[in-house]
Motif scaffolding. Structure first.
Motif, PDB file in Angstrom:
ATOM      1  N   LEU A 197       0.831  -1.202   0.000  1.00 17.08           N
ATOM      2  CA  LEU A 197       0.000   0.000   0.000  1.00 17.08           C
ATOM      3  C   LEU A 197       0.868   1.256   0.000  1.00 17.08           C
ATOM      4  O   LEU A 197       0.549   2.238  -0.684  1.00 17.08           O
ATOM      5  CB  LEU A 197      -0.934  -0.006   1.218  1.00 17.08           C
ATOM      6  CG  LEU A 197      -2.041  -1.070   1.206  1.00 17.08           C
ATOM      7  CD1 LEU A 197      -2.803  -1.048   2.527  1.00 17.08           C
ATOM      8  CD2 LEU A 197      -2.992  -0.842   0.033  1.00 17.08           C
ATOM      9  N   ALA A 198       1.968   1.220   0.749  1.00 14.40           N
ATOM     10  CA  ALA A 198       2.884   2.368   0.761  1.00 14.40           C
ATOM     11  C   ALA A 198       3.524   2.567  -0.607  1.00 14.40           C
ATOM     12  O   ALA A 198       3.751   3.703  -1.034  1.00 14.40           O
ATOM     13  CB  ALA A 198       3.958   2.160   1.830  1.00 14.40           C
ATOM     14  N   PHE A 199       3.794   1.475  -1.308  1.00 13.68           N
ATOM     15  CA  PHE A 199       4.323   1.576  -2.672  1.00 13.68           C
ATOM     16  C   PHE A 199       3.286   2.226  -3.589  1.00 13.68           C
ATOM     17  O   PHE A 199       3.623   3.099  -4.400  1.00 13.68           O
ATOM     18  CB  PHE A 199       4.709   0.186  -3.186  1.00 13.68           C
ATOM     19  CG  PHE A 199       5.256   0.187  -4.584  1.00 13.68           C
ATOM     20  CD1 PHE A 199       6.607   0.375  -4.813  1.00 13.68           C
ATOM     21  CD2 PHE A 199       4.418  -0.006  -5.681  1.00 13.68           C
ATOM     22  CE1 PHE A 199       7.120   0.387  -6.114  1.00 13.68           C
ATOM     23  CE2 PHE A 199       4.913   0.000  -6.982  1.00 13.68           C
ATOM     24  CZ  PHE A 199       6.278   0.199  -7.191  1.00 13.68           C
ATOM     25  N   GLU A 200       2.034   1.823  -3.449  1.00 17.17           N
ATOM     26  CA  GLU A 200       0.975   2.397  -4.278  1.00 17.17           C
ATOM     27  C   GLU A 200       0.811   3.888  -4.016  1.00 17.17           C
ATOM     28  O   GLU A 200       0.447   4.656  -4.922  1.00 17.17           O
ATOM     29  CB  GLU A 200      -0.348   1.675  -4.024  1.00 17.17           C
ATOM     30  CG  GLU A 200      -0.381   0.232  -4.512  1.00 17.17           C
ATOM     31  CD  GLU A 200      -1.738  -0.398  -4.334  1.00 17.17           C
ATOM     32  OE1 GLU A 200      -2.728   0.204  -4.799  1.00 17.17           O
ATOM     33  OE2 GLU A 200      -1.819  -1.501  -3.749  1.00 17.17           O
ATOM     34  N   ARG A 201       1.106   4.319  -2.777  1.00 17.47           N
ATOM     35  CA  ARG A 201       1.014   5.750  -2.434  1.00 17.47           C
ATOM     36  C   ARG A 201       2.300   6.502  -2.772  1.00 17.47           C
ATOM     37  O   ARG A 201       2.437   7.684  -2.429  1.00 17.47           O
ATOM     38  CB  ARG A 201       0.704   5.902  -0.944  1.00 17.47           C
ATOM     39  CG  ARG A 201      -0.656   5.374  -0.504  1.00 17.47           C
ATOM     40  CD  ARG A 201      -0.990   5.825   0.912  1.00 17.47           C
ATOM     41  NE  ARG A 201      -0.030   5.313   1.888  1.00 17.47           N
ATOM     42  CZ  ARG A 201      -0.199   4.189   2.604  1.00 17.47           C
ATOM     43  NH1 ARG A 201      -1.301   3.468   2.445  1.00 17.47           N
ATOM     44  NH2 ARG A 201       0.714   3.800   3.484  1.00 17.47           N
ATOM     45  N   ASN A 202       3.255   5.814  -3.389  1.00 12.44           N
ATOM     46  CA  ASN A 202       4.551   6.403  -3.768  1.00 12.44           C
ATOM     47  C   ASN A 202       5.407   6.788  -2.563  1.00 12.44           C
ATOM     48  O   ASN A 202       6.340   7.592  -2.702  1.00 12.44           O
ATOM     49  CB  ASN A 202       4.353   7.627  -4.682  1.00 12.44           C
ATOM     50  CG  ASN A 202       3.685   7.268  -5.990  1.00 12.44           C
ATOM     51  OD1 ASN A 202       4.070   6.298  -6.643  1.00 12.44           O
ATOM     52  ND2 ASN A 202       2.677   8.047  -6.373  1.00 12.44           N
ATOM     53  N   GLU A 203       5.116   6.223  -1.396  1.00  9.44           N
ATOM     54  CA  GLU A 203       5.963   6.445  -0.224  1.00  9.44           C
ATOM     55  C   GLU A 203       7.203   5.548  -0.282  1.00  9.44           C
ATOM     56  O   GLU A 203       8.234   5.867   0.303  1.00  9.44           O
ATOM     57  CB  GLU A 203       5.167   6.169   1.056  1.00  9.44           C
ATOM     58  CG  GLU A 203       3.991   7.104   1.244  1.00  9.44           C
ATOM     59  CD  GLU A 203       3.011   6.627   2.303  1.00  9.44           C
ATOM     60  OE1 GLU A 203       2.008   7.330   2.521  1.00  9.44           O
ATOM     61  OE2 GLU A 203       3.238   5.565   2.911  1.00  9.44           O
ATOM     62  N   LEU A 204       7.091   4.423  -0.982  1.00  3.80           N
ATOM     63  CA  LEU A 204       8.202   3.533  -1.280  1.00  3.80           C
ATOM     64  C   LEU A 204       8.298   3.427  -2.800  1.00  3.80           C
ATOM     65  O   LEU A 204       7.278   3.514  -3.483  1.00  3.80           O
ATOM     66  CB  LEU A 204       7.967   2.143  -0.679  1.00  3.80           C
ATOM     67  CG  LEU A 204       7.668   2.067   0.820  1.00  3.80           C
ATOM     68  CD1 LEU A 204       7.297   0.639   1.204  1.00  3.80           C
ATOM     69  CD2 LEU A 204       8.850   2.550   1.640  1.00  3.80           C
ATOM     70  N   ASN A 205       9.499   3.231  -3.319  1.00  2.95           N
ATOM     71  CA  ASN A 205       9.612   3.187  -4.778  1.00  2.95           C
ATOM     72  C   ASN A 205      10.357   1.968  -5.313  1.00  2.95           C
ATOM     73  O   ASN A 205      10.567   1.853  -6.523  1.00  2.95           O
ATOM     74  CB  ASN A 205      10.240   4.475  -5.312  1.00  2.95           C
ATOM     75  CG  ASN A 205      11.557   4.817  -4.639  1.00  2.95           C
ATOM     76  OD1 ASN A 205      12.307   3.931  -4.233  1.00  2.95           O
ATOM     77  ND2 ASN A 205      11.829   6.116  -4.500  1.00  2.95           N
ATOM     78  N   ILE A 206      10.764   1.075  -4.430  1.00  2.00           N
ATOM     79  CA  ILE A 206      11.265  -0.229  -4.872  1.00  2.00           C
ATOM     80  C   ILE A 206      10.748  -1.261  -3.881  1.00  2.00           C
ATOM     81  O   ILE A 206      10.747  -1.023  -2.666  1.00  2.00           O
ATOM     82  CB  ILE A 206      12.802  -0.262  -5.003  1.00  2.00           C
ATOM     83  CG1 ILE A 206      13.238  -1.562  -5.698  1.00  2.00           C
ATOM     84  CG2 ILE A 206      13.500  -0.061  -3.658  1.00  2.00           C
ATOM     85  CD1 ILE A 206      14.663  -1.523  -6.229  1.00  2.00           C
ATOM     86  N   ASN A 207      10.276  -2.381  -4.396  1.00  6.43           N
ATOM     87  CA  ASN A 207       9.570  -3.323  -3.529  1.00  6.43           C
ATOM     88  C   ASN A 207       9.727  -4.740  -4.079  1.00  6.43           C
ATOM     89  O   ASN A 207      10.270  -4.963  -5.164  1.00  6.43           O
ATOM     90  CB  ASN A 207       8.081  -2.945  -3.466  1.00  6.43           C
ATOM     91  CG  ASN A 207       7.331  -3.672  -2.369  1.00  6.43           C
ATOM     92  OD1 ASN A 207       7.905  -4.021  -1.347  1.00  6.43           O
ATOM     93  ND2 ASN A 207       6.051  -3.919  -2.575  1.00  6.43           N
ATOM     94  N   TYR A 208       9.255  -5.699  -3.312  1.00  4.20           N
ATOM     95  CA  TYR A 208       9.197  -7.082  -3.780  1.00  4.20           C
ATOM     96  C   TYR A 208       7.960  -7.729  -3.208  1.00  4.20           C
ATOM     97  O   TYR A 208       7.372  -7.252  -2.222  1.00  4.20           O
ATOM     98  CB  TYR A 208      10.447  -7.870  -3.352  1.00  4.20           C
ATOM     99  CG  TYR A 208      10.294  -8.575  -2.020  1.00  4.20           C
ATOM    100  CD1 TYR A 208       9.971  -9.936  -1.958  1.00  4.20           C
ATOM    101  CD2 TYR A 208      10.426  -7.879  -0.823  1.00  4.20           C
ATOM    102  CE1 TYR A 208       9.811 -10.582  -0.747  1.00  4.20           C
ATOM    103  CE2 TYR A 208      10.274  -8.516   0.389  1.00  4.20           C
ATOM    104  CZ  TYR A 208       9.960  -9.859   0.431  1.00  4.20           C
ATOM    105  OH  TYR A 208       9.785 -10.495   1.640  1.00  4.20           O
ATOM    106  N   ASP A 209       7.549  -8.814  -3.817  1.00  6.76           N
ATOM    107  CA  ASP A 209       6.493  -9.662  -3.268  1.00  6.76           C
ATOM    108  C   ASP A 209       6.876 -11.111  -3.498  1.00  6.76           C
ATOM    109  O   ASP A 209       7.540 -11.443  -4.499  1.00  6.76           O
ATOM    110  CB  ASP A 209       5.148  -9.391  -3.949  1.00  6.76           C
ATOM    111  CG  ASP A 209       4.357  -8.309  -3.239  1.00  6.76           C
ATOM    112  OD1 ASP A 209       4.038  -8.500  -2.051  1.00  6.76           O
ATOM    113  OD2 ASP A 209       4.057  -7.281  -3.872  1.00  6.76           O
TER     114      ASP A 209
END
Length: 365
Positions: A197-209
């Motif tokens: 959710l933080a990635f979707e809000r652009n608070e994080l910009n690199i992620n993994y799942d």
């Protein structure tokens, strides 16, 4: 009348009567038959989590294929990083085939990184089944990236990555970023759902799942043009070679991503440390183990049952998604993977300790 006694009951009877107990090999020589017995499977996590879902999907098929069609009872023992449940299993499990444990990447990580709290000997337990689970690293298109071919554009960018902790399942990811020369700011104490959710809000910009999370929610971000997949963790095949994730065959694995950036294959103690950690977190993501000292006939009965479960068309139809299309490692095939994931080369271990301490202020033992 035929009498069935568990090893624990035999020990108790011998102690009560003063009769010398038969050697384990002699007891094990009897035909393996779990008729009328209950098998206790420890899950060192709360109900509803990935390990719990995993064993409950397998449960009815194990009851069907284990000799004697026993009843399987799932015992959830939640606690910090699965340590209490694994310690309990180490202390109480009887090596007669009626006790098993579900091991996850978290359990393996605790065994390797938190030795002072760990009382269990995972490297001595007997593997029955290993079920890999891969992961995908992705970023935002805001950096002008359209695919893995643009990975080098991330060097020098202000990256922000969120997760639970440096020494949790994120370790395989953050080590890959380090080796690629990417230096994100890390925000710890977040679970995967809030991170996405933080990635979707652009608070994080690199992620993994993990692969199930990616194939579910994260892939929708890719379709909407809000995320760009970069590489997977890959999986190790039965020859010990890192290969592409079967769920994402068109996406490079980490080794290929590194080679595309630097024009050479990754090598050295840092890469060796990553390989062992990736086996820990990817190849041992889920698994079923029996206690140390389980007799060979009992091991064979369990491993044969698992092989039959995996071939059962009803399993494929009803619960096949639980293994996500990954190759499954049964019995002796799993042994070298467990060894590699729980032991590091001295130079790799030194690199790992220095990396965690210098970059994340985390001390591993």
């Amino acid at each position: 009348m035929r009498l069935h006694l568990s090893l624990k009951k035999i020990v108790a009877l011998a102690a009560f009567t003063g009769v010398a107990m038969l050697p384990a090999t002699q007891v094990a020589a009897q035909k393996v038959d779990f008729s009328g017995k209950r098998i206790l499977v420890t899950v060192p996590f709360a109900p509803g989590g990935g390990s719990d879902v995993y064993i409950r999907a397998l449960q009815p098929f194990l009851e069907k294929h284990l000799p004697g069609k026993p009843t399987i009872i799932v015992l959830n023992v939640p606690g910090s990083r699965s340590i209490p449940g694994a310690n309990r299993f180490q202390d109480r499990a009887v090596p007669d085939g009626t006790h098993a444990i579900v091991v996850s990447a978290t359990t393996v990580g605790s065994f390797v990184f938190s030795r002072s709290k760990v009382k269990f000997d995972l490297d001595k337990w007997e593997p029955v089944l290993l079920s890999p689970q891969g992961a995908v690293v992705y970023t935002t298109p805001a950096f002008g990236i359209s695919g893995p071919q643009d990975l080098a554009k991330l060097k020098g960018k202000s990256l922000v990555f969120g997760g639970q902790s440096a020494s949790s399942s994120e370790s395989r990811i953050i080590m890959s970023l380090e080796l690629l020369g990417l230096k994100p700011k890390y925000v710890w104490g977040m679970n995967r759902g809030p991170v996405r959710l933080a990635f979707e809000r652009n608070e994080l910009n690199i992620n993994y799942d993990s692969m199930p999370g990616y194939l579910g929610a994260a892939s929708n971000l890719v379709k909407a043009g809000k995320a760009v997949p970069l590489y997977t963790m890959g999986i190790t095949n039965n020859k010990g070679v890192l290969v592409r994730d079967p769920n994402m065959p068109n996406l490079p694995h980490f080794g290929e991503a590194y080679e595309s950036m630097y024009g050479k294959k990754p090598s050295g103690p840092g890469y060796d440390a990553w390989q062992s950690t990736n086996k820990m977190m990817t190849m041992l993501n889920k698994g079923i183990f029996l206690p140390a000292g389980t007799p060979k006939p009992v091991l064979k009965a369990w491993r044969t049952a698992i092989a039959n479960v995996l071939k059962d068309p009803d399993f494929e139809k009803e619960a096949g998604k639980i293994i996500e299309g990954y190759p499954q490692f049964v019995g002796e095939e799993a042994t070298p993977i467990v060894k590699d994931a729980t032991s590091f080369k001295p130079e790799a271990w030194a690199w790992l300790k220095n990396y965690f301490k210098s970059q994340h202020n985390v001390t591993i033992e």
